[in-house]
Design a protein around this motif. Structure first.
Motif, PDB file in Angstrom:
ATOM      1  N   ASN A  65       0.808  -1.227   0.000  1.00  0.00           N
ATOM      2  CA  ASN A  65       0.000   0.000   0.000  1.00  0.00           C
ATOM      3  C   ASN A  65       0.836   1.269   0.000  1.00  0.00           C
ATOM      4  O   ASN A  65       0.292   2.362  -0.010  1.00  0.00           O
ATOM      5  CB  ASN A  65      -0.992   0.012   1.166  1.00  0.00           C
ATOM      6  N   CYS A  66       2.151   1.119   0.008  1.00  0.00           N
ATOM      7  CA  CYS A  66       3.018   2.293   0.097  1.00  0.00           C
ATOM      8  C   CYS A  66       4.264   2.097  -0.780  1.00  0.00           C
ATOM      9  O   CYS A  66       5.371   1.939  -0.280  1.00  0.00           O
ATOM     10  CB  CYS A  66       3.417   2.528   1.556  1.00  0.00           C
ATOM     11  N   PRO A  67       4.083   2.138  -2.101  1.00  0.00           N
ATOM     12  CA  PRO A  67       5.226   1.912  -2.975  1.00  0.00           C
ATOM     13  C   PRO A  67       6.285   2.998  -2.882  1.00  0.00           C
ATOM     14  O   PRO A  67       7.462   2.747  -3.130  1.00  0.00           O
ATOM     15  CB  PRO A  67       4.626   1.859  -4.375  1.00  0.00           C
ATOM     16  N   ASN A  98       5.667  10.015   0.152  1.00  0.00           N
ATOM     17  CA  ASN A  98       5.403  11.409  -0.183  1.00  0.00           C
ATOM     18  C   ASN A  98       6.163  12.236   0.850  1.00  0.00           C
ATOM     19  O   ASN A  98       5.815  12.228   2.035  1.00  0.00           O
ATOM     20  CB  ASN A  98       3.891  11.663  -0.104  1.00  0.00           C
ATOM     21  N   CYS A 132       1.966   8.032   1.829  1.00  0.00           N
ATOM     22  CA  CYS A 132       2.404   7.216   0.705  1.00  0.00           C
ATOM     23  C   CYS A 132       1.918   7.781  -0.623  1.00  0.00           C
ATOM     24  O   CYS A 132       0.974   8.549  -0.672  1.00  0.00           O
ATOM     25  CB  CYS A 132       1.864   5.793   0.874  1.00  0.00           C
ATOM     26  N   GLN A 133       2.611   7.375  -1.671  1.00  0.00           N
ATOM     27  CA  GLN A 133       2.217   7.745  -3.023  1.00  0.00           C
ATOM     28  C   GLN A 133       2.604   6.622  -3.971  1.00  0.00           C
ATOM     29  O   GLN A 133       3.380   5.736  -3.603  1.00  0.00           O
ATOM     30  CB  GLN A 133       2.879   9.046  -3.459  1.00  0.00           C
ATOM     31  N   ASP A 134       2.075   6.683  -5.176  1.00  0.00           N
ATOM     32  CA  ASP A 134       2.453   5.704  -6.192  1.00  0.00           C
ATOM     33  C   ASP A 134       3.923   5.883  -6.533  1.00  0.00           C
ATOM     34  O   ASP A 134       4.443   6.994  -6.490  1.00  0.00           O
ATOM     35  CB  ASP A 134       1.608   5.872  -7.443  1.00  0.00           C
ATOM     36  N   ALA A 135       4.576   4.825  -6.889  1.00  0.00           N
ATOM     37  CA  ALA A 135       6.016   4.857  -7.176  1.00  0.00           C
ATOM     38  C   ALA A 135       6.366   5.821  -8.299  1.00  0.00           C
ATOM     39  O   ALA A 135       7.418   6.429  -8.289  1.00  0.00           O
ATOM     40  CB  ALA A 135       6.522   3.454  -7.501  1.00  0.00           C
ATOM     41  N   GLU A 136       5.489   5.986  -9.266  1.00  0.00           N
ATOM     42  CA  GLU A 136       5.825   6.849 -10.393  1.00  0.00           C
ATOM     43  C   GLU A 136       5.503   8.317 -10.165  1.00  0.00           C
ATOM     44  O   GLU A 136       5.843   9.151 -10.977  1.00  0.00           O
ATOM     45  CB  GLU A 136       5.124   6.374 -11.682  1.00  0.00           C
ATOM     46  N   ASP A 137       4.884   8.679  -9.060  1.00  0.00           N
ATOM     47  CA  ASP A 137       4.577  10.098  -8.771  1.00  0.00           C
ATOM     48  C   ASP A 137       5.804  10.891  -8.464  1.00  0.00           C
ATOM     49  O   ASP A 137       6.765  10.480  -7.955  1.00  0.00           O
ATOM     50  CB  ASP A 137       3.604  10.215  -7.599  1.00  0.00           C
TER      51      ASP A 137
END
Length: 121
Positions: free
Chosen positions: A75-77, A80, A116-121
């Motif tokens: 849930n946390c790739p 942030n 957390c955020q997506d890995a590609e952000d």
């Protein structure tokens, strides 16, 4: 004015942690440290009755386990940075006597949706 080599090295070392993204593991360490500082400030660490943790080591193990469970690989790739900074600051300023403030910090401000955020952000 000439800076001494050791002062220049100290300046460089102070900046290095800011280079690159914070890993999930680094976030766990930072949040664990902040949480145990909070518990110590609220006098929740010690051998007296009614205290949350027997010692700092127990606090660190249980707090790290908590954050590892909240910010998992699934849930946390990625972290942030702003969300983590807000979480850490909020841990430092959470009231020792307000259950609502504590709940808000733990589950909202420091929850995976905020940190957390997506890995590609």
């Amino acid at each position: 004015m000439r800076l001494s080599p050791s002062l220049s090295l100290l300046s460089l070392l102070a900046v290095l942690p800011a280079c690159g993204p914070t890993t999930r593991e680094d976030a766990h360490v930072q949040a664990t440290r902040a949480a145990c500082d909070y518990y110590a400030g609220c006098e929740e660490i010690g051998s007296g009755s009614g205290q949350e943790f027997q010692d700092r080591a127990e606090c660190e193990v249980k707090s790290r386990d908590f954050f590892q469970g909240v910010w998992t690989a699934n849930n946390c790739p990625a972290i942030n940075e702003k969300g983590l900074d807000t979480c850490l600051e909020r841990i430092r300023t959470t009231s020792c006597s307000s259950g609502v403030d504590y709940f808000n910090t733990v589950f909202i401000v420091c929850g995976s949706g905020a940190v957390c955020q997506d890995a590609e952000d």
